[in-house]
Design a protein around this motif. Structure first.
Motif, mmCIF file in Angstrom:
data_model
loop_
_atom_site.group_PDB
_atom_site.id
_atom_site.type_symbol
_atom_site.label_atom_id
_atom_site.label_comp_id
_atom_site.label_asym_id
_atom_site.label_seq_id
_atom_site.Cartn_x
_atom_site.Cartn_y
_atom_site.Cartn_z
ATOM 1 N N HIS A 79 71.115 -26.894 81.784
ATOM 2 C CA HIS A 79 71.763 -26.392 80.576
ATOM 3 C C HIS A 79 73.181 -26.966 80.449
ATOM 4 N N GLU A 80 73.912 -27.034 81.559
ATOM 5 C CA GLU A 80 75.253 -27.620 81.519
ATOM 6 C C GLU A 80 75.210 -29.080 81.073
ATOM 7 N N GLN A 113 63.684 -28.219 77.521
ATOM 8 C CA GLN A 113 63.255 -27.678 76.224
ATOM 9 C C GLN A 113 63.804 -26.271 76.001
ATOM 10 N N ASP A 114 63.804 -25.441 77.037
ATOM 11 C CA ASP A 114 64.369 -24.089 76.914
ATOM 12 C C ASP A 114 65.850 -24.155 76.559
ATOM 13 N N SER A 115 66.574 -25.049 77.195
ATOM 14 C CA SER A 115 67.999 -25.206 76.924
ATOM 15 C C SER A 115 68.231 -25.672 75.490
ATOM 16 N N VAL A 116 67.422 -26.616 75.039
ATOM 17 C CA VAL A 116 67.556 -27.129 73.668
ATOM 18 C C VAL A 116 67.256 -26.023 72.656
ATOM 19 N N GLU A 117 66.209 -25.256 72.890
ATOM 20 C CA GLU A 117 65.865 -24.166 71.968
ATOM 21 C C GLU A 117 66.984 -23.133 71.898
ATOM 22 N N ARG A 118 67.608 -22.878 73.040
ATOM 23 C CA ARG A 118 68.732 -21.930 73.079
ATOM 24 C C ARG A 118 69.900 -22.428 72.221
ATOM 25 N N LEU A 119 70.155 -23.740 72.269
ATOM 26 C CA LEU A 119 71.257 -24.303 71.491
ATOM 27 C C LEU A 119 70.901 -24.466 70.013
ATOM 28 N N GLU A 120 69.620 -24.713 69.712
ATOM 29 C CA GLU A 120 69.212 -24.915 68.310
ATOM 30 C C GLU A 120 69.421 -23.668 67.468
ATOM 31 N N ARG A 121 69.383 -22.492 68.083
ATOM 32 C CA ARG A 121 69.632 -21.262 67.323
ATOM 33 C C ARG A 121 71.043 -21.254 66.748
ATOM 34 N N ARG A 122 71.971 -21.813 67.499
ATOM 35 C CA ARG A 122 73.368 -21.847 67.056
ATOM 36 C C ARG A 122 73.693 -23.108 66.264
ATOM 37 N N TRP A 123 73.037 -24.230 66.594
ATOM 38 C CA TRP A 123 73.295 -25.518 65.965
ATOM 39 C C TRP A 123 71.980 -26.073 65.397
ATOM 40 N N PRO A 124 71.614 -25.729 64.165
ATOM 41 C CA PRO A 124 70.344 -26.193 63.590
ATOM 42 C C PRO A 124 70.254 -27.718 63.455
ATOM 43 N N GLN A 125 71.387 -28.425 63.389
ATOM 44 C CA GLN A 125 71.348 -29.876 63.243
ATOM 45 C C GLN A 125 70.810 -30.572 64.498
#
Length: 151
Positions: free
Chosen positions: A126-127, A48-60
């Motif tokens: 994360h990878e 979930q932490d990894s997903v939240e980190r990526l969602e900031r850059r990729w809202p889709q």
């Protein structure tokens, strides 16, 4: 001898103390302490932490389901079947179809076996998430996360 012994009540009485008189045992750790979270819950938190980190850059990415499974399925689905490839996969993707969103799956046990500590596990999770998102979006992992592979 007219007075027979009365049978005990069917309902057990609530115990107020253990047999040594020290009181009932409580939880080992309170719920807010990390000790009380299971390995599976801690792993899900890493994903979930990894997903939240990526969602900031990729809202889709909010439209994609992220799942954690224990182990990847076998080829034939039976317990005696061999894995599809030479190595056990760490993650996988399922494309969107018929009203179901796309899915990214991270396999917990293979990732845990390949890591020693929490920091190493978080980096590998994360990878895996970045690689699977990149596969779904049709991009390179470096374009999904510029810090990919820097560890």
């Amino acid at each position: 001898m007219d007075d027979p012994v009365q049978p005990r009540a069917a309902e057990p009485r609530p115990r107020r103390r253990d047999r040594h008189g020290r009181g009932m045992r409580g939880p080992v750790a309170p719920p807010q302490v990390p000790l009380s979270t299971s390995r599976a819950e801690a792993f899900t938190d890493l994903v979930q932490d990894s997903v939240e980190r990526l969602e900031r850059r990729w809202p889709q990415l909010t439209e994609i389901d992220f799942l954690v499974l224990e182990v990847p399925p076998t080829v034939g689905g039976g317990p005696d079947e061999e894995w599809a490839g030479e190595t056990v996969p760490l993650g996988g993707t399922v494309t969107a179809s018929e009203g179901r969103p796309a899915r990214v799956v991270v396999y917990r046990r293979p990732v845990e076996i390949r890591t020693k500590g929490r920091d190493e596990r978080a980096a590998l999770v994360h990878e895996v998430v970045v690689e699977q998102v990149a596969e779904l979006l049709g991009l390179s992992p470096e374009s999904v996360d510029p810090r990919y592979g820097e560890d």
